[in-house]
Design a protein around this motif. Sequence first.
Motif, PDB file in Angstrom:
ATOM      1  N   ASP A   1       0.841  -1.305  -0.082  1.00 45.74           N
ATOM      2  CA  ASP A   1      -0.031  -0.152  -0.126  1.00 45.74           C
ATOM      3  C   ASP A   1       0.882   1.232   0.109  1.00 45.74           C
TER       4      ASP A   1
ATOM      5  N   ASN B   1      -3.078  -4.490  -1.506  1.00 48.99           N
ATOM      6  CA  ASN B   1      -4.255  -4.161  -2.650  1.00 48.99           C
ATOM      7  C   ASN B   1      -4.474  -2.823  -3.428  1.00 48.99           C
TER       8      ASN B   1
ATOM      9  N   HIS C   1      -2.409  -3.546   6.233  1.00 49.30           N
ATOM     10  CA  HIS C   1      -3.737  -3.388   5.703  1.00 49.30           C
ATOM     11  C   HIS C   1      -4.470  -2.617   6.473  1.00 49.30           C
TER      12      HIS C   1
ATOM     13  N   HIS D   1       0.274  -8.922   2.801  1.00 48.76           N
ATOM     14  CA  HIS D   1      -0.141  -7.620   3.013  1.00 48.76           C
ATOM     15  C   HIS D   1      -1.583  -7.498   4.152  1.00 48.76           C
TER      16      HIS D   1
HETATM   17 FE   LIG Z   1      -4.319  -2.487   2.162  1.00 48.67          FE
END
Ligand SMILES: [Fe+2]
Lengths: 267, 288
Positions: A44, A70, A170, A134
């Motif tokens: 991220d 993500n 995350h 993650h």
């Molecule tokens: Fe994330």
Amino acid sequence: MPERVSEYRRIAVLGGVYANAEALAAVLADARRRNAEAVFCLGDLGGFGPDPAGVLPLLRAHDVRVVRGNYDDAIATGATDCNCGYTDPRDNHYARLSYAYTVAHTPAADRAWLATLPAQRRVQLGSHRILMCHGSPRRINEFLWESTTPDGLLRRLLADYSADVLLCTHTGLKWHRALDDGIAHAVNVGAVGRPENDGTPRVWYALLGAEPDVRVQFVPVTYDHESVARAIEAEGLPREFAETLRSGWWTTCLENLPAKERARGRF
Amino acid sequence: MRAMSVVDAPTPRAPFVALSTLWLVLTGTLCNLRCTHCLNTSGPDAPWLPPLDGAVARRAIAEAAALGVREIYFTGGEPFLHREILPLLETSLAIAATTVLTNGTVLTDATADALAALARASRYSLEIRVSLDAPDAETNDRVRGAGTWRRAVRAIRALDARGLLPIVTATEIDGAPDAYDRFRALLSGLGIARPRVKILPVFPVGRAAGDSAARLSDADLEGFDRTALQCADTRAVAAGGVYACPILAGLPGARLSDGDLTAARRPAALYHAACLTCHRTGATCRNA
Ligand SMILES: [Fe+2]
């Protein structure tokens, strides 16, 4: 053939850079001062902050090994939005703004590089098998909050993925849990790009050592958050984001927070 | 009469990945209310789906823990009508974050106190979801029954006063595009500092069942990640069996085992009209 993994005695692990290059620089300098042999980033890199293009040069300069998040996935694949999955229209509005900003300010070469990042990394810390991911090892965008991650789930993930220590990010909130008398560990390293909803502007990363048992230390880092808050305002990003950097309280995207974590914040 | 082609199309399935979410249909379809859109036709009459025996619920919680469950949800009916709800919540909160879905109309101050104590004692989050169908009493009570808005709002305040941060759960039944903001405004107006709102679609099942013969087909699911469907990592335990999801709990077509969670870890048939809604909206019955 068994996978070749590097072995360390002391590593620094960070996550959630969120285009806050100023904070990342302060964290990397701190990790170097504390003699981390290697630095790992759990992904991220963009979103929220004002400087997506400033992140990759720093990671390169410090030889940081990166796991894909993500958000990185979305930027790399040219997704139409960040897939953050908010249902609050206000959160969706903010998410769209910062996603469009990140896309517009991420150089094409960086985007291509994001696509090459691995979803997981394994290293050896002394005698301990470390698995880095993650969200969770089974899903890049699974939130492992402290108050919604049972011991039984952690034991199962560690067994399924043949690891002694699980590292993730995350959620933006750090936590550490030792299981089975310290034989196994799970660590959410928190985020360096955004304070942790505790009313102070500092950010956090994790130092892990093999002494020879696993030792986990969370390190707070202060940085020039005011300059980043001003840059957010100057770039026309939501004022609420700047407010979060100054006050340390999360103002947006709160809907995923479980009750215990939400109750610790102001909003 | 349904078109033969619809009936004959093979039923698509969702793979089973892992037991991440366990639902206990605690009171079956026993409820003090009779909402017009209730997805399992709950009400005060003799329930078509009986309440869960406490021992069965405890066994399911233990089995789910061994399988690495992430979250546990209590639903019904109205779960606070189950006489063992508090000890069962204690059992559940010892192993995982736990959520109760309630209509809020039978929640006493004593129960709210007990919930706050349970929440404090656990390292895992206790979530209370209180159902409303409109931010105003008149519209809400047309769906949920006379006096329900006032009683649910009272419960929301009682929970918030004890730091339990209830999640107001609404359906899109009134169709207003700004429903989320209007519910948040309601909560802010009540002086709630951390307003939490969840909006769900109305599912065509139970009292809201339509007569549409449309069903999901494998063609609809081409290129779609079926592991993102709830039934890929969710199971619902109700009296008499384990089912694919909480929406379809109790229906023979969704039944996967006679009570054993391990045996229910197999693909679920996407056979119901509600599966279409789930796929189309990407809705989750989970909190987030
Ligand atoms: Fe994330």
